[in-house]
Motif scaffolding. Structure first.
Motif, short mmCIF file in Angstrom:
data_model
loop_
_atom_site.label_atom_id
_atom_site.label_comp_id
_atom_site.label_asym_id
_atom_site.label_seq_id
_atom_site.Cartn_x
_atom_site.Cartn_y
_atom_site.Cartn_z
N ILE A 237 -13.19 -59.71 7.86
CA ILE A 237 -12.19 -58.71 8.25
C ILE A 237 -11.33 -58.31 7.05
O ILE A 237 -11.17 -57.12 6.76
CB ILE A 237 -11.31 -59.25 9.39
CG1 ILE A 237 -12.13 -59.38 10.69
CG2 ILE A 237 -10.10 -58.34 9.63
CD1 ILE A 237 -11.41 -60.11 11.80
N TRP A 238 -10.80 -59.29 6.35
CA TRP A 238 -9.93 -58.97 5.21
C TRP A 238 -10.72 -58.39 4.03
O TRP A 238 -10.22 -57.52 3.31
CB TRP A 238 -9.15 -60.21 4.78
CG TRP A 238 -8.08 -60.55 5.75
CD1 TRP A 238 -7.99 -61.66 6.55
CD2 TRP A 238 -6.92 -59.76 6.06
NE1 TRP A 238 -6.88 -61.61 7.34
CE2 TRP A 238 -6.19 -60.46 7.06
CE3 TRP A 238 -6.43 -58.54 5.60
CZ2 TRP A 238 -5.00 -59.98 7.60
CZ3 TRP A 238 -5.24 -58.05 6.13
CH2 TRP A 238 -4.54 -58.76 7.12
N LEU A 239 -11.95 -58.85 3.87
CA LEU A 239 -12.79 -58.28 2.81
C LEU A 239 -13.06 -56.80 3.08
O LEU A 239 -12.98 -55.96 2.18
CB LEU A 239 -14.11 -59.05 2.73
CG LEU A 239 -15.11 -58.60 1.67
CD1 LEU A 239 -14.56 -58.81 0.27
CD2 LEU A 239 -16.44 -59.34 1.84
N ALA A 240 -13.37 -56.48 4.34
CA ALA A 240 -13.64 -55.09 4.69
C ALA A 240 -12.39 -54.23 4.56
O ALA A 240 -12.44 -53.11 4.04
CB ALA A 240 -14.18 -55.01 6.12
N ILE A 241 -11.26 -54.74 5.00
CA ILE A 241 -10.00 -53.99 4.90
C ILE A 241 -9.64 -53.73 3.44
O ILE A 241 -9.13 -52.65 3.10
CB ILE A 241 -8.88 -54.74 5.63
CG1 ILE A 241 -9.10 -54.70 7.14
CG2 ILE A 241 -7.51 -54.16 5.28
CD1 ILE A 241 -8.13 -55.53 7.95
N SER A 242 -9.94 -54.68 2.56
CA SER A 242 -9.62 -54.50 1.14
C SER A 242 -10.37 -53.33 0.52
O SER A 242 -9.93 -52.74 -0.47
CB SER A 242 -9.91 -55.78 0.36
OG SER A 242 -11.30 -56.05 0.32
N SER A 243 -11.50 -52.95 1.12
CA SER A 243 -12.26 -51.82 0.58
C SER A 243 -11.49 -50.51 0.71
O SER A 243 -11.78 -49.55 -0.01
CB SER A 243 -13.60 -51.69 1.31
OG SER A 243 -13.42 -51.24 2.65
N LEU A 244 -10.50 -50.47 1.60
CA LEU A 244 -9.72 -49.24 1.77
C LEU A 244 -8.95 -48.88 0.50
O LEU A 244 -8.68 -47.71 0.26
CB LEU A 244 -8.75 -49.41 2.94
CG LEU A 244 -9.39 -49.59 4.32
CD1 LEU A 244 -8.32 -49.76 5.38
CD2 LEU A 244 -10.29 -48.40 4.67
N LEU A 245 -8.62 -49.88 -0.32
CA LEU A 245 -7.95 -49.59 -1.59
C LEU A 245 -8.86 -48.78 -2.51
O LEU A 245 -8.41 -47.85 -3.18
CB LEU A 245 -7.54 -50.90 -2.26
CG LEU A 245 -6.52 -51.76 -1.52
CD1 LEU A 245 -6.34 -53.09 -2.23
CD2 LEU A 245 -5.20 -51.02 -1.40
N VAL A 246 -10.14 -49.13 -2.52
CA VAL A 246 -11.10 -48.41 -3.35
C VAL A 246 -11.32 -47.01 -2.79
O VAL A 246 -11.34 -46.02 -3.53
CB VAL A 246 -12.44 -49.16 -3.42
CG1 VAL A 246 -13.42 -48.44 -4.33
CG2 VAL A 246 -12.22 -50.59 -3.90
N VAL A 247 -11.45 -46.91 -1.46
CA VAL A 247 -11.65 -45.60 -0.81
C VAL A 247 -10.46 -44.70 -1.09
O VAL A 247 -10.63 -43.50 -1.38
CB VAL A 247 -11.86 -45.79 0.70
CG1 VAL A 247 -11.93 -44.43 1.40
CG2 VAL A 247 -13.14 -46.58 0.97
#
Length: 315
Positions: A138-148
């Protein structure tokens, strides 16, 4: 000055949105690129590859089809959200570019405010998908929002924005592994690196459609940086990507059928490079779109690997 609006090159008139969707829905479906699913495929395949590779690493015989479905829904939702967000940030630039002036926001089909609501709604669908996994995932996936969130600004600040896109589109290679194992491992990191290189390669081909406009607007692009040397650079990126995929498979304990699949995929990528004409937009688009076949072939190789393992277990 009024900008001439182009037809949508990668969304032919026969696409399902223009044929079947209610007229009031069409601007929002176009905003989320549901009429052009290639991006969703390219976002999805690293998830599926990584999930399957993790299950091979664990020696699990049966594929978790529930996870495959969740990743498919998530890829559709997050690709739609990311595209709408990108279009919101780029709305003034898109209005000045022939190929993008017909997008829903610059053409007036969707207001900027409505686009932000769409971004939030589709992101909530993605969040609902992610909540089905373990907390690390969950937290790994949410962290991708920074890149997006960073990607639309990358082309304004650096000459290699495709590198940022590579991280965004390859994040699933980390998430798929984490969903199965609850942590990251070396095979996932190696697979992720290969996917980043692959993404830079295919998006460089795609970016050649806009290179003149990007140059006039002062935007960064690997198509501009590589220029006439694009064939050599993309060939090197594709070759390295295939090598990293082979190493990832070896680290996870994949079998011969997977390595044969990657070898066949490299032949397809070699065809892209050998026949690429960077001065022909239709040629670039076709070779970019053919990367769906790359993703499918690698996935089928992983499925065949698991199937053969199952048959061997029966023996």
């Amino acid at each position: 000055m009024e900008i001439e609006v182009s037809p949508i090159a990668d969304a032919p008139p026969s696409n399902w949105v223009d044929r079947w969707a209610p007229e009031s829905w069409r601007p929002y479906l176009r905003l989320g690129r549901f009429d052009r699913p290639i991006g969703a495929w390219l976002l999805l395949f690293p998830c599926w590859w990584s999930q399957t590779l993790a299950q091979i690493d664990l020696g699990q015989t049966f594929l978790n089809f529930g996870y495959l479905v969740l990743f498919a829904i998530g890829a559709l939702a997050m690709r739609a959200s990311g595209c709408a967000y990108n279009d919101y940030i780029d709305r003034d630039i898109d209005a000045q570019v022939y190929r993008t002036a017909n997008r829903p926001i610059p053409s007036g089909q969707v207001s900027p405010e409505a686009a932000l609501v769409f971004v939030a709604a589709t992101a909530c669908v993605g969040l609902a998908v992610v909540l089905n996994f373990n907390w690390f995932t969950i937290w790994l996936a949410i962290s991708s929002l920074l890149v997006v969130a960073a990607y639309p600004f990358a082309k304004r600040l650096i000459p290699y924005p495709q590198l940022v896109l590579g991280f965004a589109f390859s994040w699933g290679a980390l998430v798929g592994w984490a969903a199965v194992k609850g942590s990251l491992g070396l095979p996932a990191l190696v697979l992720f690196t290969g996917c980043v290189l692959w993404t830079i390669g295919y998006d460089t081909i795609y970016a050649h459609q806009d290179k003149e406009d990007d140059a006039l607007l002062g935007l960064g692009s690997t198509a501009l940086k590589f220029g006439d040397n694009t064939v050599s650079f993309v060939g090197a990126l594709y070759g390295l990507a295939a090598i990293f995929w082979l190493i990832a498979g070896a680290l996870a304990g994949a079998h011969l059928v997977y390595f044969l699949a990657v070898a066949l995929v490299f032949l397809q990528m070699s065809w892209q490079v050998a026949t690429l004409d960077i001065h022909d937009s239709a040629n670039c688009l076709r070779r970019f779109q053919s990367n769906r076949d790359v993703g499918l072939a690698v996935f089928l190789g992983l499925l065949a690997d698991k199937a053969l393992s199952w048959f061997a277990g029966l023996g």
